[in-house]
Motif scaffolding. Structure first.
Motif, short mmCIF file in Angstrom:
data_model
loop_
_atom_site.label_atom_id
_atom_site.label_comp_id
_atom_site.label_asym_id
_atom_site.label_seq_id
_atom_site.Cartn_x
_atom_site.Cartn_y
_atom_site.Cartn_z
N LEU A 58 5.06 -17.52 16.81
CA LEU A 58 4.18 -17.17 15.69
C LEU A 58 4.53 -17.96 14.43
CD1 LEU A 58 1.86 -15.22 14.96
CD2 LEU A 58 3.58 -13.67 14.08
N HIS A 80 7.02 -5.47 10.24
CA HIS A 80 6.14 -4.91 11.26
C HIS A 80 4.70 -5.35 11.08
CE1 HIS A 80 9.03 -1.42 12.39
NE2 HIS A 80 9.47 -2.61 12.70
N ARG A 81 4.27 -5.42 9.82
CA ARG A 81 2.88 -5.81 9.58
C ARG A 81 2.70 -7.33 9.60
NH1 ARG A 81 -1.27 -3.49 7.29
NH2 ARG A 81 -1.52 -5.03 5.66
N HIS A 82 3.67 -8.04 9.04
CA HIS A 82 3.45 -9.46 8.84
C HIS A 82 4.40 -10.37 9.61
CE1 HIS A 82 1.41 -7.99 5.08
NE2 HIS A 82 0.51 -8.78 5.61
N GLY A 83 5.47 -9.81 10.14
CA GLY A 83 6.48 -10.70 10.72
C GLY A 83 6.45 -10.78 12.23
N LEU A 84 6.03 -9.70 12.88
CA LEU A 84 6.23 -9.63 14.32
C LEU A 84 4.99 -9.12 15.04
CD1 LEU A 84 9.74 -7.93 14.27
CD2 LEU A 84 9.28 -10.25 15.04
N LEU A 85 4.89 -9.51 16.31
CA LEU A 85 3.92 -8.92 17.23
C LEU A 85 4.73 -7.95 18.07
CD1 LEU A 85 2.25 -12.29 18.18
CD2 LEU A 85 1.34 -10.58 16.62
N LEU A 86 4.65 -6.68 17.72
CA LEU A 86 5.64 -5.73 18.20
C LEU A 86 5.68 -5.54 19.71
CD1 LEU A 86 5.48 -3.07 15.39
CD2 LEU A 86 7.36 -4.58 15.93
N THR A 87 4.52 -5.58 20.37
CA THR A 87 4.55 -5.31 21.81
C THR A 87 4.79 -6.58 22.62
OG1 THR A 87 2.19 -5.61 22.15
CG2 THR A 87 2.91 -3.42 21.50
N GLN A 88 4.91 -7.71 21.95
CA GLN A 88 5.12 -8.96 22.68
C GLN A 88 6.61 -9.27 22.75
OE1 GLN A 88 2.80 -10.46 24.22
NE2 GLN A 88 0.97 -9.57 23.32
N MET A 104 -2.23 -17.00 1.89
CA MET A 104 -2.90 -15.86 2.52
C MET A 104 -3.91 -15.24 1.57
SD MET A 104 0.62 -14.39 4.09
CE MET A 104 0.05 -12.80 4.68
N ALA A 133 9.39 -4.54 19.55
CA ALA A 133 9.47 -3.15 19.09
C ALA A 133 10.71 -2.45 19.61
CB ALA A 133 8.23 -2.38 19.52
N TYR A 135 8.82 -18.27 5.96
CA TYR A 135 8.33 -17.09 5.24
C TYR A 135 8.87 -15.81 5.88
CZ TYR A 135 4.79 -13.64 3.73
OH TYR A 135 4.15 -12.53 3.24
#
Lengths: 519, 357
Positions: free
Chosen positions: A364, A348-356, A312, A406, A342
C-alpha cells in the motif's frame, strides 16, 4: 474549589475492583482499582493508550470485563449493555459528539429515550428544567447545527441527565474546546457537583485535572498506579506517575540539521466548504536532517496540514515543493513517489488494510515502485521479502507475514507502518502522532528509527500531542492555532508548560517561544 | 488450512440450510421433498439438460463477474441488467447491418457489445464521480431506461423487422456467428462458454497480480487507507464501473452469436440480477462464482422437472433466495469467528515465544 459543600454519603458512587480486560495479544486493563465517592469530581489520568477508554467502556457496559467487579452505590452490578449502565444512573459524554445536526435539541435529547417522558410537551418541560443545570440557554426547538461546540457539549450532558444519570463520565471533554469554553464547562461541572452529581473526568491534561478534580487516579499501561489529592500533588509528581520512571527519552543529542530545504510549503490555504479557512497561509520549511515539530491542541489544523501536503485534500492556494519538484498539482501517489513517507495519525483508518496479510499491506502506497511492483504487475515475492526484512529490522512481533494486520497489537502494527514508510529511502517523512497508543517498547524503537533516519539526512515533519515527544525529537517547533502557525519555539529551552500556553493562544511569557512576526 | 475452511464452510452451510428450509416448505405444502430433489437430480440426465446447464452457467458466470468487479470496491452495480440488454440490442443491430469476413465479424460484434455495455455503465459512473450520485439508485434507473431504449430500437420503423409474431433485429450473417460444439441429442455447447472461462482467468490474474487489482481491493477494504496510499478513488470508480459494464455487455453474446443471431422480444431478462446473487454466493472469487453459477443454472434447468412430480417450480426461486440470504449471514459469522481466532492464535504464539514480553 467547592468540594467542601458537596454531598458525601457513606457508599461510594462507583467502585471498580480488580478489573482485567484482555484483548488478543494485549492486556488493556489489568487489576484496575478505582473508587469514586458520591458527589466528587474524580479524574482518571493517563497517557494515550494507557487503558482509560477501555476502562470506561467497561464501566459503561460497552464491554464486559474478563475479571473483577463493579459496584454502584454499594451494590454489585453486571452491565451487559449501556442500557444497563444508564438504568443504574451512569451516563457517558463521549469525546466525539454523538448528535444529529439536522435535528433539534429536544429531538436529540429524546432520541432513544422516548419511553421516559414521551416526545411532546412533557419531554420539553423536563428538558427545560434540566437545561438550567447544564447552563444551556437555548430553546429546545433549535437545530443542533446552529449551536457552538460548547453548547453541543451541554446538549450531550443534557442527554445523559434526561436519562436519569447521577454519575457522569466525561471522556476527554476539553479536547474540542477553546480555553474560555473549558472554563465554562468547569463552571457547569462545579454547579452540578453542588447539586449532588458525581463526575468521572477522563483526561491526560494535568493542569485541567488539577483545576477541577477532587481526587485523581492515575492509570499507566493498563493498571492503576495510585490515587492522589490534586491539591497536594505537583504536576511533576503526577506526570511521573503517568509515564513511570522507565520511560525512554525521546531526546536527540546532536544536531544534524543542514541548510538544504527538502519540504517547502508557502502560502498554503485550505478552505472549508463554508468558506472558513482551515489552513491560513502556512509557510514552512523542513531541511534535510531536520525534525520540525508541529504543536497544537487537536483540531487546530494539524490533520488538514498533513493531508494537504500529502495531496489528500486539495489546497485552495499555495505551493508545496519537495526538493526541486513542485508537488502542488500532483496527487497523493505522485507525491509519495517523489519521496514522501507518511505515518498517518490513525493507522486503522489510513495506514493499514486490517483484514489483509502483512505483506499485502507492505504494497500500500508502493504499488508502483520496487520492490513491490514491476510496471503494472505486483511483485508479490519482492513484497514478501521486504516485509520479512521490516519484521526483522523493526522487531514486529508476529508469527509470520501472512497473518492479517488486525491480528497484531497496536505497537506492532505501528512498527510495520513505520518500517514501510521508511522503506525506499524517502526524502521526507510525515509522522502524525507516530507513537500514539503504542506500548513503551515500540515507542522507543520508533523514536530510534526516526532519529537514525534523521541522521541519514531525512527531513521529518512531526505532529504530536505528546509534548515530551515533540520537544525531545524536534529541532524546531512551530505552534499551530486555528489553522495558522502562530509561534516558533526552541526545543532546547522550551518547557511543556510554555508550549501548552502558546498552544491555547494564551500567549507565552517564556523567552523560548517567539510569536510569529516578532523577529 | 483455515483460510480454505473460511471460504468453503459458509456456502456449504448456506446450501444445506436452504435445502432444509425448502424441504420444510415442501413438506408444509404436502409434497415429498426427497422425491422432489430426486426428480431434479434425475433431470440432469434427461435430453439436453446437462448441456443447457453448462451454457447457462457460462452466461451467469459472465454476469456475476461483472457484478463482482464492482463489489471488489464496494460499488454496487445493479445495472448489469440494463447494461447487457443495451449491449445485446446494439451489438445485434451492428452485427446484422455490416458484412465482414468470418471471425472478424464476430470479434467486432463482441467488441461493440463490450463498448456498449461500458458506455451504458459510464453514465452512472460519471454521475457518481462528478455529482456524488449513489450508483445503486442511478443504475436501477438506468435499467428501466435500458428496457425502453431497447424496445424503441427494435421498432419496425427504427431497426427492427417483423418475423411471425416476433419483432427482432435483422439476422446476423453467418460470418458473425460463433459456432458451438454439437453434442448430438444432448444439444449444442455454446462456443462462447470458453469466453466465460477466459474472462474468469483474466479476472483472477487482474485481481491478484496487477496493480489495478491491488488498488481495487485496497479501495474496497478501506477507502481511507487506499486514499492515504495514493489510490485515486474517482479514477477507480470510473475504471471499475466501465470494466464492469464492458463485461456485462458480453453476457448475452453466447446466446446471440451461438443460437439466436438476433435480438428479439423473447430476449431473456433477469440475468443481471441473478449475477448479483451469484457474485455474493461466490464471494467475488472466480472459482466461487463458477460454482455459484453452476448451482444457479442447475436449479433453473432441473427445476423444470418439478412440474412432473406435482411440485410447484417456484420452490426453486425460494431456494435461490434462501441460499443468498443464508450465505451472506454465514460469511459474516465465519469471518468474525476466523478473525477472532486468528488474533487469539497470534497472541498465543507470541506469548509462548516471547515469554513475559
Amino acid at each position: 474549589m467547592s468540594s467542601s459543600t458537596s454531598v458525601r454519603t457513606d457508599a461510594p458512587a462507583v467502585v471498580l475492583t480488580g478489573i482485567t480486560k484482555r484483548f488478543p495479544g494485549v492486556v488493556a486493563n489489568s487489576d484496575v482499582h478505582l473508587t469514586v465517592r458520591t458527589g466528587e469530581v474524580h479524574a482518571l489520568c493517563g497517557e494515550n493508550g494507557a487503558g482509560k477508554s477501555t476502562l470506561m467502556k467497561i464501566l459503561y457496559g460497552m464491554q464486559p470485563p474478563d475479571e473483577g467487579t463493579i459496584e454502584v452505590n454499594g451494590e454489585q452490578v453486571r452491565f451487559k449493555t449501556p442500557a444497563d449502565a444508564i438504568k443504574a444512573g451512569i451516563g457517558m459524554v463521549h469525546q466525539h459528539f454523538m448528535l444529529a445536526d439536522n435535528l433539534t435539541v429536544q429531538e436529540n435529547v429524546v432520541l432513544g429515550a422516548e419511553a421516559l417522558h414521551g416526545i411532546g410537551a412533557k419531554a420539553r418541560r423536563k428538558i427545560q428544567e434540566l437545561a438550567g443545570q447544564t447552563g444551556l440557554n437555548v430553546d429546545p426547538g433549535v437545530l443542533v447545527e446552529q449551536l457552538g461546540v460548547a453548547d453541543r457539549q451541554r446538549v450531550e450532558i443534557l442527554k445523559v441527565l434526561f436519562r436519569g444519570a447521577k454519575v457522569i463520565i466525561l471522556d476527554e471533554p476539553t479536547a474540542v474546546l477553546v480555553p474560555q469554553e473549558v472554563d465554562e464547562l468547569f463552571a457547569t461541572v462545579r454547579g452540578m457537583q453542588e447539586q449532588g452529581f458525581t463526575f468521572l473526568f477522563i483526561s491526560h491534561k494535568l493542569d485541567e485535572v488539577r483545576a477541577i478534580a477532587d481526587s485523581v487516579t492515575v492509570i499507566r499501561r493498563g493498571t492503576t498506579v495510585g490515587t492522589a489529592d490534586p491539591k497536594t500533588v505537583s504536576s511533576r509528581q503526577l506526570a511521573e506517575m503517568m509515564v513511570g520512571s522507565e520511560l525512554p527519552s525521546p531526546e536527540t543529542r546532536t544536531s544534524t540539521v543542514t541548510d538544504i530545504p527538502v519540504l517547502t510549503v508557502s502560502g498554503l490555504v485550505l478552505s472549508a466548504p463554508d468558506g472558513r479557512a482551515l489552513l491560513d497561509s502556512i509557510d514552512l520549511v523542513v531541511h534535510s536532517g531536520e525534525v520540525v515539530g508541529i504543536a497544537g491542541v487537536e483540531g487546530n489544523g494539524q490533520t488538514e496540514l498533513v493531508e494537504t501536503v500529502m495531496g489528500m485534500r486539495k489546497a485552495s492556494a499555495g505551493t508545496v515543493t519537495l526538493g526541486d519538484d513542485d508537488l502542488s498539482k500532483l496527487g497523493t501517489l505522485a507525491r509519495r513517489e517523489a519521496g514522501i513517507g507518511y505515518i498517518a495519525e490513525d493507522r486503522h483508518r489510513h495506514g493499514l488494510l486490517l483484514t489483509q496479510p502483512l505483506w499485502f499491506n507492505r504494497i500500500l502506497g508502493y504499488q508502483t515502485r520496487k520492490p513491490t511492483a514491476k510496471g503494472a504487475w505486483l511483485d508479490r515475492e519482492g513484497a514478501k521479502r521486504d516485509t520479512e526484512r521490516i519484521v526483522e529490522e523493526f522487531d514486529v512481533r508476529t508469527p509470520g507475514i501472512d497473518v492479517p494486520a488486525a491480528a497484531l497489537s497496536g505497537g506492532n502494527q505501528q512498527k510495520l507502518v513505520v518500517g514501510r514508510e521508511l522503506a525506499g529511502d524517502p526524502k521526507l517523512l510525515i509522522a502524525s502522532h507516530p507513537t500514539r497508543g503504542v506500548d513503551v517498547g515500540a515507542q522507543a524503537l520508533i523514536w530510534d528509527e526516526i532519529k537514525n533516519a534523521r541522521a541519514r539526512g531525512l527531513a521529518v515533519l512531526l505532529i504530536s500531542a505528546d509534548l515530551d515527544e515533540l520537544i525531545g525529537l524536534s529541532d524546531t517547533i512551530k505552534v499551530m492555532l486555528r489553522g495558522r502557525l502562530v509561534a516558533d519555539a526552541d526545543p532546547s529551552t522550551v518547557t511543556p508548560e510554555d508550549l501548552g500556553s502558546a498552544m491555547t493562544g494564551a500567549g507565552s511569557t517564556s523567552a523560548a517561544v517567539h510569536e510569529e512576526g516578532e523577529n | 488450512m483455515g483460510k480454505l475452511r473460511g471460504n468453503l464452510l459458509p456456502p456449504a452451510l448456506a446450501i444445506v440450510f436452504s435445502a432444509l428450509l425448502c424441504g420444510l416448505a415442501l413438506v408444509l405444502s404436502g409434497a415429498n421433498p426427497l422425491k422432489a430433489f430426486g426428480a431434479m437430480v434425475n433431470q440432469v440426465g434427461e435430453g439436453s439438460t446437462a448441456v443447457d446447464i453448462i451454457n447457462s452457467t457460462g452466461i451467469y458466470y459472465i454476469a456475476a463477474l461483472a457484478v463482482a468487479i464492482g463489489f471488489q470496491m464496494n460499488l454496487f452495480n445493479i445495472g448489469v441488467e440494463g447494461q447487457y440488454r443495451i449491449a445485446a440490442v446494439v451489438a445485434a443491430i451492428f452485427g446484422g447491418s455490416v458484412a465482414l469476413p468470418p471471425g472478424i465479424h464476430s470479434l467486432a460484434i463482441i467488441i461493440v457489445a463490450a463498448v456498449a455495455g461500458a458506455a451504458w455503465a459510464a453514465i452512472p459512473a460519471i454521475l457518481k464521480v462528478t455529482r456524488g450520485v449513489n450508483e445503486v439508485i442511478s443504475t436501477i434507473m438506468m435499467n428501466g431506461i435500458a428496457l425502453g431504449v431497447a424496445a424503441y430500437l427494435i421498432r419496425r420503423d427504427v431497426f427492427g423487422e417483423l418475423r411471425g409474431n416476433n419483432i427482432r433485429t435483422p439476422e446476423i450473417a453467418e460470418s458473425g456467428w460463433v459456432p458451438g460444439i454439437p453434442l448430438g441429442d444432448n444439444g449444442t455447447l455454446f462456443g462462447l462458454v470458453f469466453l466465460a472461462i477466459a474472462l474468469g482467468v483474466g479476472y483472477w490474474v487482474m485481481m491478484n497480480r496487477t496493480r489495478f487489482g491491488f488498488e481495487l481491493r485496497a479501495s474496497g477494504e478501506s477507502a481511507t487507507a487506499a486514499a492515504a496510499g495514493g489510490v485515486n478513488a474517482k479514477k477507480m470508480i470510473l475504471v471499475s464501473m466501465l470494466l464492469s459494464g464492458a463485461i456485462a455487455g458480453l453476457v448475452s453474446m453466447p446466446e446471440i452469436l451461438g443460437r439466436d443471431h438476433t435480438y428479439n422480444l423473447n430476449f431473456p431478462g433477469g440475468i443481471g440480477f441473478s449475477g448479483i446473487a451469484i457474485a455474493l454466493l461466490g464471494r467475488n472469487h472466480p472459482a466461487g462464482i463458477a460454482f455459484g453459477a453452476l448451482l444457479w443454472a442447475f436449479l433453473d434447468k432441473s427445476g423444470l422437472a418439478l412440474d412432473n412430480v406435482g411440485v410447484p417450480r417456484e420452490i426453486v426461486t425460494i431456494m435461490q433466495g434462501t441460499i443468498v440470504l443464508s450465505v451472506v449471514v454465514a460469511y459474516e459469522v465465519v469471518r468474525r469467528f476466523e478473525l477472532a481466532s486468528e488474533q487469539r492464535r497470534v497472541g498465543r504464539e507470541l506469548a509462548s515465544a516471547g515469554g513475559a514480553a
